[in-house]
Design an enzyme around this catalytic site. Structure first.
Site, PDB file in Angstrom:
ATOM      1  N   SER A 128      -2.939 -10.525 -12.750  1.00 57.20           N
ATOM      2  CA  SER A 128      -2.530  -9.695 -13.894  1.00 57.20           C
ATOM      3  C   SER A 128      -2.980 -10.374 -15.178  1.00 57.20           C
ATOM      4  O   SER A 128      -3.081 -11.614 -15.222  1.00 57.20           O
ATOM      5  CB  SER A 128      -1.003  -9.561 -13.921  1.00 57.20           C
ATOM      6  OG  SER A 128      -0.579  -9.030 -15.164  1.00 57.20           O
TER       7      SER A 128
ATOM      8  N   ASN B  69      -2.067  -7.142  -2.702  1.00 54.55           N
ATOM      9  CA  ASN B  69      -1.659  -6.334  -3.854  1.00 54.55           C
ATOM     10  C   ASN B  69      -0.135  -6.297  -4.045  1.00 54.55           C
ATOM     11  O   ASN B  69       0.325  -6.045  -5.160  1.00 54.55           O
ATOM     12  CB  ASN B  69      -2.203  -4.910  -3.665  1.00 54.55           C
ATOM     13  CG  ASN B  69      -1.526  -3.904  -4.557  1.00 54.55           C
ATOM     14  OD1 ASN B  69      -1.856  -3.777  -5.732  1.00 54.55           O
ATOM     15  ND2 ASN B  69      -0.536  -3.178  -4.016  1.00 54.55           N
TER      16      ASN B  69
ATOM     17  N   ALA C 287       0.820  -1.229   0.000  1.00 52.70           N
ATOM     18  CA  ALA C 287       0.000   0.000   0.000  1.00 52.70           C
ATOM     19  C   ALA C 287       0.848   1.270   0.000  1.00 52.70           C
ATOM     20  O   ALA C 287       0.310   2.370   0.031  1.00 52.70           O
ATOM     21  CB  ALA C 287      -0.937   0.000   1.215  1.00 52.70           C
TER      22      ALA C 287
ATOM     23  N   TYR D 253       6.952 -13.971 -13.509  1.00 49.09           N
ATOM     24  CA  TYR D 253       5.794 -13.130 -13.161  1.00 49.09           C
ATOM     25  C   TYR D 253       4.494 -13.810 -13.612  1.00 49.09           C
ATOM     26  O   TYR D 253       3.514 -13.887 -12.860  1.00 49.09           O
ATOM     27  CB  TYR D 253       5.972 -11.768 -13.830  1.00 49.09           C
ATOM     28  CG  TYR D 253       4.932 -10.725 -13.472  1.00 49.09           C
ATOM     29  CD1 TYR D 253       4.950 -10.090 -12.233  1.00 49.09           C
ATOM     30  CD2 TYR D 253       3.939 -10.361 -14.382  1.00 49.09           C
ATOM     31  CE1 TYR D 253       4.001  -9.121 -11.910  1.00 49.09           C
ATOM     32  CE2 TYR D 253       2.995  -9.390 -14.076  1.00 49.09           C
ATOM     33  CZ  TYR D 253       3.039  -8.767 -12.837  1.00 49.09           C
ATOM     34  OH  TYR D 253       2.094  -7.805 -12.524  1.00 49.09           O
TER      35      TYR D 253
ATOM     36  N   LYS E 188       1.428 -15.005 -11.205  1.00 45.82           N
ATOM     37  CA  LYS E 188       0.095 -14.410 -11.320  1.00 45.82           C
ATOM     38  C   LYS E 188      -0.952 -15.457 -11.730  1.00 45.82           C
ATOM     39  O   LYS E 188      -2.118 -15.356 -11.343  1.00 45.82           O
ATOM     40  CB  LYS E 188       0.125 -13.240 -12.314  1.00 45.82           C
ATOM     41  CG  LYS E 188       0.960 -12.051 -11.820  1.00 45.82           C
ATOM     42  CD  LYS E 188       0.369 -11.444 -10.562  1.00 45.82           C
ATOM     43  CE  LYS E 188       1.078 -10.180 -10.106  1.00 45.82           C
ATOM     44  NZ  LYS E 188       0.457  -9.590  -8.905  1.00 45.82           N
TER      45      LYS E 188
ATOM     46  N   ILE F 177      -1.490  -0.646 -16.228  1.00 40.45           N
ATOM     47  CA  ILE F 177      -1.889   0.432 -15.320  1.00 40.45           C
ATOM     48  C   ILE F 177      -0.699   1.378 -15.137  1.00 40.45           C
ATOM     49  O   ILE F 177       0.437   0.926 -14.961  1.00 40.45           O
ATOM     50  CB  ILE F 177      -2.310  -0.147 -13.942  1.00 40.45           C
ATOM     51  CG1 ILE F 177      -3.353  -1.276 -14.101  1.00 40.45           C
ATOM     52  CG2 ILE F 177      -2.818   0.957 -13.020  1.00 40.45           C
ATOM     53  CD1 ILE F 177      -4.680  -0.892 -14.729  1.00 40.45           C
TER      54      ILE F 177
ATOM     55  N   VAL G  22       5.937  -9.460   2.689  1.00 46.19           N
ATOM     56  CA  VAL G  22       4.881 -10.485   2.604  1.00 46.19           C
ATOM     57  C   VAL G  22       5.435 -11.884   2.356  1.00 46.19           C
ATOM     58  O   VAL G  22       4.769 -12.873   2.660  1.00 46.19           O
ATOM     59  CB  VAL G  22       3.820 -10.147   1.521  1.00 46.19           C
ATOM     60  CG1 VAL G  22       3.031  -8.904   1.883  1.00 46.19           C
ATOM     61  CG2 VAL G  22       4.440 -10.035   0.136  1.00 46.19           C
TER      62      VAL G  22
ATOM     63  N   ALA H 228       3.921 -16.980 -14.144  1.00 43.00           N
ATOM     64  CA  ALA H 228       3.639 -18.170 -13.314  1.00 43.00           C
ATOM     65  C   ALA H 228       3.082 -17.753 -11.962  1.00 43.00           C
ATOM     66  O   ALA H 228       2.132 -18.353 -11.454  1.00 43.00           O
ATOM     67  CB  ALA H 228       4.915 -18.996 -13.143  1.00 43.00           C
TER      68      ALA H 228
END
Ligand code: NAP
Length: 248
Positions: free
Chosen positions: A142, A90, A14, A155, A159, A188, A64, A157
């Site tokens: 994604s 996120n 965040a 990336y 997602k 984005i 995380v 794999a």
């Protein structure tokens, strides 16, 4: 129509980008926010912005991909509260390379943060949701996890893994009134995508039927829908937020 007052959201990653927009959008709808980020300064800046909206806010520094960090942060977020009502997984990174050049470290870091991180935080937060028989979990996947992309096998794999994880956990937790969904954003505008060379950005733009890149707010509004009563009968789904880039 959307009122999240009295509810608490934990948003990972965040400290900037899409995660910050998600935190601010949920706060604007009335939710208190716990902002978790590996970068404490970013998390604190988001927490300060949340407070300007009159909502309670805590900044949590944690990685995380580290289960002990996650358990500590979730305990901090829960201090003095009955439960976390909304979890938005996120936090995510890219370490792009072609398959034959990809190092073990590039593969492992992306899978650890994006996929294992989603598992770590979901496991930790869902305990209080299960006890209280309410929860909404939104995982940020994604379009790359659906259609793949040269130079991003790690990336893609991670997602795609988030999508399978979302569906399995949605089935497991549905009986406890916990909805679990994924959002697949397209291109984005954030620090992650501004770093790409201009010719690659232009090539991406040509693939978007709506003819523009998305904003963090575009993604945040889908999160808001899924957390609100409006999304109450939606679970186990992957919602594309990509200007029409991928039409399944
Ligand atoms: P971003 O601007 O790089 O923000 C990601 C945030 O996550 C940063 O604050 C970052 O901290 C934090 N973070 C990184 N590793 C972490 C960890 N191990 N633990 C906790 N926090 C961590 O990225 P974004 O563009 O907003 O992307 C957000 C999510 O949307 C990601 O999952 C991404 O894969 C996904 N997504 C983005 C796009 C796009 O076009 N931007 C498209 C599809 C999906 P630091 O950077 O300070 O280390």
């Amino acid at each position: 129509m959307v009122n999240l007052e009295g509810k608490t959201a934990l948003v990972t990653g965040a400290g900037q980008g899409i995660g910050r927009d998600i935190a601010l959008t949920l706060a604007s709808a009335g939710a208190d926010i716990a902002s978790l980020d590996v970068n404490l300064e970013g998390a604190e800046a988001t927490a300060a912005l949340v407070r300007t909206k009159g909502r309670k806010s805590v900044a949590l520094a944690g990685d995380v991909s580290n289960a002990a960090d996650v358990d500590r942060c979730v305990a901090e977020a829960l201090a003095g509260r009955e439960q976390i009502h909304f979890l938005v997984n996120n936090a995510g990174i890219t370490r792009d390379n072609l398959l034959l050049r990809m190092t073990d470290a590039e593969w492992e870091s992306v899978v650890s943060v994006n996929l294992t991180g989603t598992f770590n935080v979901t496991r930790a937060v869902s305990r209080s949701m299960i006890k209280r028989r309410f929860g909404r979990i939104v995982n940020i996947s994604s379009v790359i996890g659906i259609m793949g992309n040269a130079g991003q096998c790690n990336y893609a794999a991670s997602k795609a893994g988030i999508i399978g994880f979302t569906k399995a956990v949605a089935k497991e937790l549905a009986g406890r009134n916990i909805n679990v969904n994924a959002i697949a954003p397209g291109f984005i505008e954030t620090a992650m995508t501004r770093a790409l060379p201009e010719e690659r950005r232009e090539a991406m733009r040509r693939l978007i039927p709506l003819g523009r890149f998305g904003s963090g707010e575009d993604v945040a509004r889908v999160v808001l829908f899924l957390c609100s009563d409006l999304g109450g009968y939606v679970t186990g789904q992957v919602i594309h937020c990509d200007g029409g880039m991928v039409m399944a």
